[in-house]
Design a protein around this motif. Structure first.
Motif, PDB file in Angstrom:
ATOM      1  N   PRO A 103       0.713   4.169  -6.336  1.00  0.00           N
ATOM      2  CA  PRO A 103       1.631   4.766  -5.848  1.00  0.00           C
ATOM      3  C   PRO A 103       2.153   3.993  -4.434  1.00  0.00           C
ATOM      4  O   PRO A 103       1.296   3.711  -3.802  1.00  0.00           O
ATOM      5  CB  PRO A 103       1.652   6.068  -5.733  1.00  0.00           C
ATOM      6  CG  PRO A 103       0.141   6.315  -5.682  1.00  0.00           C
ATOM      7  CD  PRO A 103      -0.257   5.324  -6.570  1.00  0.00           C
ATOM      8  N   LEU A 104       3.411   3.871  -4.292  1.00  0.00           N
ATOM      9  CA  LEU A 104       4.067   3.517  -2.897  1.00  0.00           C
ATOM     10  C   LEU A 104       3.647   4.476  -1.833  1.00  0.00           C
ATOM     11  O   LEU A 104       3.835   5.866  -2.164  1.00  0.00           O
ATOM     12  CB  LEU A 104       5.454   3.112  -3.044  1.00  0.00           C
ATOM     13  CG  LEU A 104       6.359   2.677  -1.648  1.00  0.00           C
ATOM     14  CD1 LEU A 104       5.975   1.298  -1.473  1.00  0.00           C
ATOM     15  CD2 LEU A 104       7.613   2.985  -2.238  1.00  0.00           C
ATOM     16  N   VAL A 122     -10.059  -1.772   2.078  1.00  0.00           N
ATOM     17  CA  VAL A 122      -9.116  -0.877   2.518  1.00  0.00           C
ATOM     18  C   VAL A 122      -7.993  -0.642   1.283  1.00  0.00           C
ATOM     19  O   VAL A 122      -7.675  -1.588   0.667  1.00  0.00           O
ATOM     20  CB  VAL A 122      -8.383  -1.180   3.722  1.00  0.00           C
ATOM     21  CG1 VAL A 122      -7.564  -0.390   3.831  1.00  0.00           C
ATOM     22  CG2 VAL A 122      -9.296  -1.591   4.755  1.00  0.00           C
ATOM     23  N   PRO A 123      -8.344   0.579   0.604  1.00  0.00           N
ATOM     24  CA  PRO A 123      -7.547   0.958  -0.650  1.00  0.00           C
ATOM     25  C   PRO A 123      -5.831   0.822  -0.580  1.00  0.00           C
ATOM     26  O   PRO A 123      -5.579   1.869  -0.873  1.00  0.00           O
ATOM     27  CB  PRO A 123      -8.013   1.995  -1.071  1.00  0.00           C
ATOM     28  CG  PRO A 123      -8.480   2.918  -0.059  1.00  0.00           C
ATOM     29  CD  PRO A 123      -9.021   1.845   1.266  1.00  0.00           C
ATOM     30  N   LEU A 124      -5.628  -0.385  -0.085  1.00  0.00           N
ATOM     31  CA  LEU A 124      -4.106  -0.449   0.403  1.00  0.00           C
ATOM     32  C   LEU A 124      -3.834  -1.734  -0.318  1.00  0.00           C
ATOM     33  O   LEU A 124      -4.514  -2.717   0.234  1.00  0.00           O
ATOM     34  CB  LEU A 124      -3.852  -0.311   1.633  1.00  0.00           C
ATOM     35  CG  LEU A 124      -3.830   1.039   2.535  1.00  0.00           C
ATOM     36  CD1 LEU A 124      -3.736   0.768   3.971  1.00  0.00           C
ATOM     37  CD2 LEU A 124      -2.991   2.066   2.019  1.00  0.00           C
ATOM     38  N   ALA A 151      -5.392   2.260  14.270  1.00  0.00           N
ATOM     39  CA  ALA A 151      -5.729   0.832  14.530  1.00  0.00           C
ATOM     40  C   ALA A 151      -5.796  -0.162  13.349  1.00  0.00           C
ATOM     41  O   ALA A 151      -5.363  -1.229  13.775  1.00  0.00           O
ATOM     42  CB  ALA A 151      -6.775   0.946  15.543  1.00  0.00           C
ATOM     43  N   GLU A 152      -6.383   0.102  12.517  1.00  0.00           N
ATOM     44  CA  GLU A 152      -6.692  -0.741  11.329  1.00  0.00           C
ATOM     45  C   GLU A 152      -5.378  -0.993  10.646  1.00  0.00           C
ATOM     46  O   GLU A 152      -4.885  -2.110  10.290  1.00  0.00           O
ATOM     47  CB  GLU A 152      -7.736   0.124  10.115  1.00  0.00           C
ATOM     48  CG  GLU A 152      -9.147  -0.055  10.689  1.00  0.00           C
ATOM     49  CD  GLU A 152      -9.977   0.757   9.580  1.00  0.00           C
ATOM     50  OE1 GLU A 152     -11.199   0.533   9.757  1.00  0.00           O
ATOM     51  OE2 GLU A 152      -9.399   1.633   8.994  1.00  0.00           O
ATOM     52  N   ILE A 153      -4.364  -0.011  10.609  1.00  0.00           N
ATOM     53  CA  ILE A 153      -3.184  -0.182  10.003  1.00  0.00           C
ATOM     54  C   ILE A 153      -2.299  -1.319  10.981  1.00  0.00           C
ATOM     55  O   ILE A 153      -1.740  -1.963  10.218  1.00  0.00           O
ATOM     56  CB  ILE A 153      -2.491   1.326   9.734  1.00  0.00           C
ATOM     57  CG1 ILE A 153      -3.195   1.988   8.624  1.00  0.00           C
ATOM     58  CG2 ILE A 153      -0.862   0.843   9.291  1.00  0.00           C
ATOM     59  CD1 ILE A 153      -2.651   3.356   8.422  1.00  0.00           C
ATOM     60  N   PHE A 188       3.223  -0.664   1.665  1.00  0.00           N
ATOM     61  CA  PHE A 188       1.848  -0.286   1.275  1.00  0.00           C
ATOM     62  C   PHE A 188       1.802   0.445  -0.146  1.00  0.00           C
ATOM     63  O   PHE A 188       2.744   1.478  -0.294  1.00  0.00           O
ATOM     64  CB  PHE A 188       1.114   0.499   2.102  1.00  0.00           C
ATOM     65  CG  PHE A 188       0.916  -0.014   3.590  1.00  0.00           C
ATOM     66  CD1 PHE A 188       0.208  -0.989   3.808  1.00  0.00           C
ATOM     67  CD2 PHE A 188       1.666   0.712   4.717  1.00  0.00           C
ATOM     68  CE1 PHE A 188       0.140  -1.630   5.058  1.00  0.00           C
ATOM     69  CE2 PHE A 188       1.490  -0.016   5.803  1.00  0.00           C
ATOM     70  CZ  PHE A 188       0.779  -1.031   6.065  1.00  0.00           C
ATOM     71  N   SER A 189       0.899   0.051  -1.180  1.00  0.00           N
ATOM     72  CA  SER A 189       0.705   0.782  -2.262  1.00  0.00           C
ATOM     73  C   SER A 189      -0.807   1.596  -1.993  1.00  0.00           C
ATOM     74  O   SER A 189      -1.595   0.881  -1.552  1.00  0.00           O
ATOM     75  CB  SER A 189       0.901   0.107  -3.670  1.00  0.00           C
ATOM     76  OG  SER A 189       2.134  -0.085  -3.737  1.00  0.00           O
TER      77      SER A 189
END
Ligand code: TMP
Ligand code: ASP
Length: 237
Positions: free
Chosen positions: A130-131, A87-89, A146-148, A120-121
């Motif tokens: 970036p933030l 997950v690109p976070l 739901a994933e977050i 999160f970035s």
């Protein structure tokens, strides 16, 4: 397990395919970078320490109910992990002000928060990570709502577990960065690494920095700091 071709090379790790399509091998390098790769160097022995520390901490977290990508340590630098799509976070949890938080909000380092924070970035080197907030992550389709929620829940569970664990080693967990991935079936697991590269760890008595800030800020004693936190962890586990 047979190691096959390299799938990816990052700043601190290489990832290889295996003869099992659901498993990958991660190989930890001694290379260190900071400021989105602008500063480069080597921290001798870091790959071995980060591999072993991350594996010990992930096994500890599994016992606390947090699923991870960890499968098996293959050798001092290499680990077998479950294949995930990252997950690109970059998920950052903070207990005490430091680093970019102090800079952004103009407060000194070392202020203990009443409750941990999360941010999160967007994991994107071209943009400089970036933030972003959860609404932005949804708009960019980086993850579902739901994933977050799941990621936030796991991140605070990791904080509770690791804060207490490091405290028992005489180390204060100031902040850290996590990355999560989706397994083939879609469930979320903790991935990447947990190490002095990705955490701020301060000696509880003296406040001495025992993490990558020694490299980022040219404080010296980088190798010794990594070895010291590793020793404290293995003395405890
Ligand atoms: P920051 O204060 O620079 O935002 O860093 C917060 C935490 O995240 C700190 O423990 C170091 C870690 N971190 C990474 O693991 N990778 C990164 O690229 C950055 C900038 C920070
Ligand atoms: N690893 C990151 C980079 O090179 C930054 C950091 O950890 O400070 O850019």
């Amino acid at each position: 397990m047979e190691k096959r071709e390299q799938l990816y090379e990052g700043k601190a790790k290489q990832v290889f395919k295996t003869d099992d399509e659901n498993l990958l091998i991660v190989s930890y390098k001694d290379d260190a970078t900071a400021f989105n790769g602008m500063k480069k160097g080597t921290i001798t022995g870091k790959g071995v320490i980060n591999n072993q520390m991350s594996n010990l901490l992930m096994q500890y977290l599994e016992k606390k109910g947090i699923p991870t990508h960890f499968v098996e340590e293959l050798n001092p630098r290499e680990t077998l992990v479950r294949k995930v799509s990252i997950v690109p976070l970059e998920v950052i949890v903070r207990n005490i002000s430091a680093g970019s938080f102090s800079k952004r909000y103009g407060i000194e380092e070392g202020i203990v928060f009443d409750a941990p924070t999360i941010e999160f970035s967007y994991k994107n080197d071209d943009l400089g990570d970036p933030l972003i907030n959860a609404y932005h992550a949804l708009a960019l389709k980086l993850a579902t709502a739901a994933e977050i929620e799941q990621i936030k829940q796991y991140a605070f569970m990791v904080n509770d577990s690791l804060k207490a664990f490091w405290a028992s080693c005489g180390v204060t967990l100031v902040d850290f960065k996590l990355e999560f991935g989706r397994l083939t079936g879609g469930s979320i697991v903790l991935a990447d690494e947990i190490s002095p590269d990705t955490c701020r760890l301060w000696d509880s008595k003296t406040g001495e920095k025992l993490d990558k800030d020694r490299f980022r800020r040219d404080l010296g004693g980088v190798e010794d700091a990594y070895a010291e936190v590793m020793k404290r962890l293995t003395d405890k586990l």
